[in-house]
Design an enzyme around this catalytic site. Structure first.
Site, mmCIF file in Angstrom:
data_model
loop_
_atom_site.group_PDB
_atom_site.id
_atom_site.type_symbol
_atom_site.label_atom_id
_atom_site.label_comp_id
_atom_site.label_asym_id
_atom_site.label_seq_id
_atom_site.Cartn_x
_atom_site.Cartn_y
_atom_site.Cartn_z
ATOM 1 C CE LYS A 256 -4.562 0.811 1.893
ATOM 2 N NZ LYS A 256 -5.681 0.029 0.907
ATOM 3 C CD GLU A 292 -6.147 -4.344 -6.373
ATOM 4 O OE1 GLU A 292 -6.506 -4.476 -5.279
ATOM 5 O OE2 GLU A 292 -4.833 -4.027 -6.110
HETATM 6 C C1 LIG Z 1 -6.019 -1.078 0.833
HETATM 7 C C2 LIG Z 1 -6.378 -1.869 -0.614
HETATM 8 C C3 LIG Z 1 -7.498 -2.689 -1.045
HETATM 9 C C4 LIG Z 1 -7.891 -3.938 0.454
HETATM 10 O O1 LIG Z 1 -7.836 -3.636 1.277
HETATM 11 P P1 LIG Z 1 -8.456 -3.750 3.020
HETATM 12 O O2 LIG Z 1 -7.613 -4.014 3.420
HETATM 13 O O3 LIG Z 1 -9.647 -4.886 2.395
HETATM 14 O O4 LIG Z 1 -9.527 -2.855 3.012
HETATM 15 C C5 LIG Z 1 -7.805 -3.180 -1.718
HETATM 16 N N1 LIG Z 1 -6.629 -2.903 -3.225
HETATM 17 C C6 LIG Z 1 -6.393 -1.655 -3.129
HETATM 18 C C7 LIG Z 1 -5.598 -1.189 -4.224
HETATM 19 C C8 LIG Z 1 -6.130 -1.058 -1.734
HETATM 20 O O5 LIG Z 1 -5.310 -0.176 -1.717
#
Ligand SMILES: *Cc1c(COP(=O)(O)O)cnc(C)c1O
Length: 409
Positions: A256, A292
């Site tokens: 992230k 995603e």
């Molecule tokens: C934060 C995020 C998610 C979801 O992650 P969670 O832990 O379920 O909140 C999915 N895809 C991306 C690109 C993200 O930044």
């Protein structure tokens, strides 16, 4: 009356905020035509919200201004979106590259932070973020976090990739709890939303040549939020993006890092301007496999079998994703983590997205190369069942047999 309130608020403001106050007053005078008093009355509740926001963004404040400490002030709990409502406190902890370990952090008033123009985060994007929610419990007395250690571990993993030191799991969870307690008046009543918690880890120290920054800052702020998409809990409409990509093999799609998000704003803005809720990204190599959406993971259901793209470095390993896989398996569903092609998606019965911010969001349509494909939503869908199951655990309405929730008291 509005003018009197405004002038007493003005006295409480620090000099820089007073300048902003004057600027707003001038602007109001300009557009209202009836002088400051009339303009202020016209601006009505918007004005008091602004006042409240300024107050919240002041780094220092005397206690006389905190009369509404126990409530959320001017907040309209019924109309929370995913906007930024500044709260009272943030948590800050620092560490030098030399030391390599974070020692003690502390709460301070929510407000601007000072950074060198040559800080690593500004110049080279050395930064990570996290996102989690605190819910108010049914008795309205306590607060619940959902798997915060998972966010801590994900940050540690990302920090390794981005050459940064990171807080321990204990430090991270402790800091999150402190942030929630300090801002507890901003946690929405149960059923209205949650306090969204945003931890950041940034290279704050100055550096000119490309190298890890000499100093790091771990910071947490929080804001009350409602639903993420403007559709609320209604099904969303996605569009498949086949020219811009958010991640590539060997890149940073699996962590992230802040550097993954600005590059896809363009695709997201384009999609929104055409009326879509969000974008679905394809793999950068074959342009065939789904990855995603901008900030959430993807699931499809076909003939009772659930599938989701495997996390192989180009997909963010969502904590909601991981939890939903487990909950679906508990219900007897076969869940496959594998390559999910565009054809698999087109042939699916049901499609949904998962993430902390969106929770479990049903997808009613996906548009790919100009064709719109529709999917089942509403009553008796797996996404609806999973949404209920997950949020019941998160809010403490259902027994947490998995030890996922962490109470704050
Ligand atoms: C934060 C995020 C998610 C979801 O992650 P969670 O832990 O379920 O909140 C999915 N895809 C991306 C690109 C993200 O930044």
């Amino acid at each position: 009356m509005a003018a009197a309130a405004a002038s007493s608020a003005k006295r409480a403001l620090l000099p820089w905020a007073r300048d902003a106050h004057h600027a707003l007053a001038r602007a109001l005078q300009g557009c209202g035509g009836g002088g400051l008093r009339g303009a202020l009355q016209m601006a009505g509740s918007r004005w008091s919200l602004l006042q409240c926001r300024w107050r919240s963004s002041l780094p220092q404040l005397d206690s006389a201004d905190r009369s509404d400490e126990e409530s959320g002030g001017e907040i309209d709990w019924d109309n929370l979106g995913f906007g930024l409502t500044p709260t009272d406190y943030m948590y800050v902890m620092r560490c030098s590259l030399e030391d390599g370990v974070f020692s003690r952090g502390e709460l301070s008033r929510y407000g601007n932070i000072e950074l060198s123009p040559s800080s690593g985060v500004i110049n080279y994007g050395q930064g990570l973020f996290e996102g989690l929610k605190a819910y108010r419990t049914a008795n309205q007395q306590g607060y619940m976090l959902f798997r915060p250690e998972e966010n801590a571990r994900r940050m540690q993993h990302g920090a390794e990739r981005m050459c940064m030191p990171s807080p321990s799991v204990e430090q991270f969870v402790h800091a999150v709890k402190q942030t929630v307690l300090a801002n507890r008046r901003w946690v929405p009543p149960q059923g209205k939303g949650a306090l969204y918690i945003r931890p950041l880890l940034i290279g704050s120290g100055p550096i000119l040549g490309l190298a890890p920054a000499p100093e790091y800052m771990f910071l947490i702020y929080a804001a009350p939020v409602g639903t993420y998409f403007k559709e609320g809990l209604a099904p969303i409409n996605l569009v498949v993006e086949d020219s811009l990509h958010r991640a590539m093999p060997g890149g940073t799609g699996g962590v992230k890092t802040i550097t993954n998000y600005a590059p896809v704003l363009k695709a997201q803005m384009d999609a929104k301007s055409k009326g879509f809720t969000d974008v679905l990204y394809l793999d950068a190599v074959h342009k065939t496999y789904l990855e995603e959406a901008s900030s959430c993971n993807l699931f499809i259901v076909k003939d009772g079998v659930v599938a989701t793209p495997a996390t192989v470095g180009t997909i963010l390993p969502g904590i909601t994703r991981k939890s939903v896989i487990e909950l679906a398996r508990d219900r007897g569903y076969q869940v496959e983590e594998r390559l999910v092609s565009i054809d698999d998606l087109i042939g699916a019965d049901e499609v949904f997205c998962t993430g902390t911010a969106v929770v479990v969001a049903p997808v009613s349509s996906v548009t790919y190369q100009g064709h719109r494909y529709e999917f089942r939503t509403g009553q008796d869908t797996l996404s609806q069942t999973l949404h209920t199951t997950l949020t019941s655990i998160q809010m403490g309405l259902a027994e947490d047999k998995k030890g996922w929730t962490v109470a704050i008291d």
